[in-house]
Scaffold this motif. Structure first.
Motif, PDB file in Angstrom:
ATOM      1  N   ALA A  78      57.681   6.977  39.822  1.00  0.00           N
ATOM      2  CA  ALA A  78      57.698   7.012  40.856  1.00  0.00           C
ATOM      3  C   ALA A  78      57.672   8.365  42.258  1.00  0.00           C
ATOM      4  O   ALA A  78      58.072   9.382  41.503  1.00  0.00           O
ATOM      5  CB  ALA A  78      59.252   6.797  41.173  1.00  0.00           C
TER       6      ALA A  78
ATOM      7  N   TYR B 155      62.054  13.886  46.465  1.00  0.00           N
ATOM      8  CA  TYR B 155      61.391  12.686  46.005  1.00  0.00           C
ATOM      9  C   TYR B 155      62.799  11.372  46.124  1.00  0.00           C
ATOM     10  O   TYR B 155      64.053  11.925  45.956  1.00  0.00           O
ATOM     11  CB  TYR B 155      61.066  12.761  44.459  1.00  0.00           C
ATOM     12  CG  TYR B 155      59.847  13.161  44.040  1.00  0.00           C
ATOM     13  CD1 TYR B 155      58.862  13.004  44.374  1.00  0.00           C
ATOM     14  CD2 TYR B 155      59.995  14.511  43.783  1.00  0.00           C
ATOM     15  CE1 TYR B 155      57.793  13.230  43.745  1.00  0.00           C
ATOM     16  CE2 TYR B 155      58.768  15.936  44.008  1.00  0.00           C
ATOM     17  CZ  TYR B 155      57.296  14.721  43.973  1.00  0.00           C
ATOM     18  OH  TYR B 155      55.772  14.916  43.624  1.00  0.00           O
TER      19      TYR B 155
ATOM     20  N   TRP C 142      63.725   9.442  43.570  1.00  0.00           N
ATOM     21  CA  TRP C 142      63.829   9.297  42.156  1.00  0.00           C
ATOM     22  C   TRP C 142      64.877  10.383  42.217  1.00  0.00           C
ATOM     23  O   TRP C 142      65.253  10.750  41.352  1.00  0.00           O
ATOM     24  CB  TRP C 142      63.229   8.297  41.794  1.00  0.00           C
ATOM     25  CG  TRP C 142      63.442   7.148  41.989  1.00  0.00           C
ATOM     26  CD1 TRP C 142      62.337   6.702  42.980  1.00  0.00           C
ATOM     27  CD2 TRP C 142      63.507   5.617  40.617  1.00  0.00           C
ATOM     28  NE1 TRP C 142      62.816   5.451  42.233  1.00  0.00           N
ATOM     29  CE2 TRP C 142      63.286   5.216  41.300  1.00  0.00           C
ATOM     30  CE3 TRP C 142      64.662   6.130  40.653  1.00  0.00           C
ATOM     31  CZ2 TRP C 142      63.909   3.536  40.890  1.00  0.00           C
ATOM     32  CZ3 TRP C 142      64.922   5.232  40.030  1.00  0.00           C
ATOM     33  CH2 TRP C 142      64.793   3.971  39.312  1.00  0.00           C
TER      34      TRP C 142
ATOM     35  N   ASN D 162      66.043  11.273  38.499  1.00  0.00           N
ATOM     36  CA  ASN D 162      66.307  10.488  37.774  1.00  0.00           C
ATOM     37  C   ASN D 162      64.885   9.898  36.620  1.00  0.00           C
ATOM     38  O   ASN D 162      64.162   9.943  37.233  1.00  0.00           O
ATOM     39  CB  ASN D 162      67.094   9.640  38.701  1.00  0.00           C
ATOM     40  CG  ASN D 162      67.962  10.023  39.061  1.00  0.00           C
ATOM     41  OD1 ASN D 162      68.731  11.057  38.373  1.00  0.00           O
ATOM     42  ND2 ASN D 162      68.570  10.249  40.732  1.00  0.00           N
ATOM     43  N   VAL D 163      65.554   8.984  36.228  1.00  0.00           N
ATOM     44  CA  VAL D 163      64.491   8.135  35.716  1.00  0.00           C
ATOM     45  C   VAL D 163      65.369   6.481  35.369  1.00  0.00           C
ATOM     46  O   VAL D 163      66.481   7.278  34.654  1.00  0.00           O
ATOM     47  CB  VAL D 163      64.285   8.839  34.050  1.00  0.00           C
ATOM     48  CG1 VAL D 163      65.387   8.767  32.899  1.00  0.00           C
ATOM     49  CG2 VAL D 163      63.435   8.221  33.667  1.00  0.00           C
ATOM     50  N   ILE D 164      64.532   5.347  35.030  1.00  0.00           N
ATOM     51  CA  ILE D 164      65.091   4.297  34.752  1.00  0.00           C
ATOM     52  C   ILE D 164      64.076   4.302  33.565  1.00  0.00           C
ATOM     53  O   ILE D 164      63.209   3.600  33.518  1.00  0.00           O
ATOM     54  CB  ILE D 164      65.031   3.497  35.417  1.00  0.00           C
ATOM     55  CG1 ILE D 164      65.417   2.219  35.320  1.00  0.00           C
ATOM     56  CG2 ILE D 164      64.221   3.380  36.835  1.00  0.00           C
ATOM     57  CD1 ILE D 164      66.518   1.058  36.877  1.00  0.00           C
TER      58      ILE D 164
END
Length: 91
Positions: free
Chosen positions: A21, A38, A40, A43-45
């Motif tokens: 992202a 940013y 996001w 963070n990560v998904i």
């Protein structure tokens, strides 16, 4: 030594699709110097995305659109109901 590429990370995690992202948004008011962050953050998904979505296919999220006619809600048809046996809401 630099950062791994998206292709290297896809190989490391053994996944077909690996998306980073990169979208930004401006956090300042109009007329002030831009300050981009940013969306996001840090963070990560990790999500399973099926090749072909369907009403009974498990995924992180799917948007179904009703394209026949133009109802008052702008073309969207969404129903929500409670399923107590599953202790959850179905959308």
């Amino acid at each position: 030594m630099g950062y791994p590429t998206e292709q290297q990370l896809a190989g490391l995690f053994n996944v077909d699709n690996f998306i980073v992202a990169k979208s930004l948004y401006d956090t300042t008011q109009q007329g002030v110097a831009h300050s981009l962050n940013y969306i996001w953050g840090k963070n990560v998904i990790l999500a399973y995305v099926p090749r072909a979505p369907g009403p009974m296919v498990v995924s992180l999220g799917t948007t179904f659109r009703w394209v026949y006619g133009v109802p008052q809600n702008g073309g969207m048809l969404v129903k929500r109901y409670r399923v107590e046996e599953r202790s959850g809401d179905m959308v």
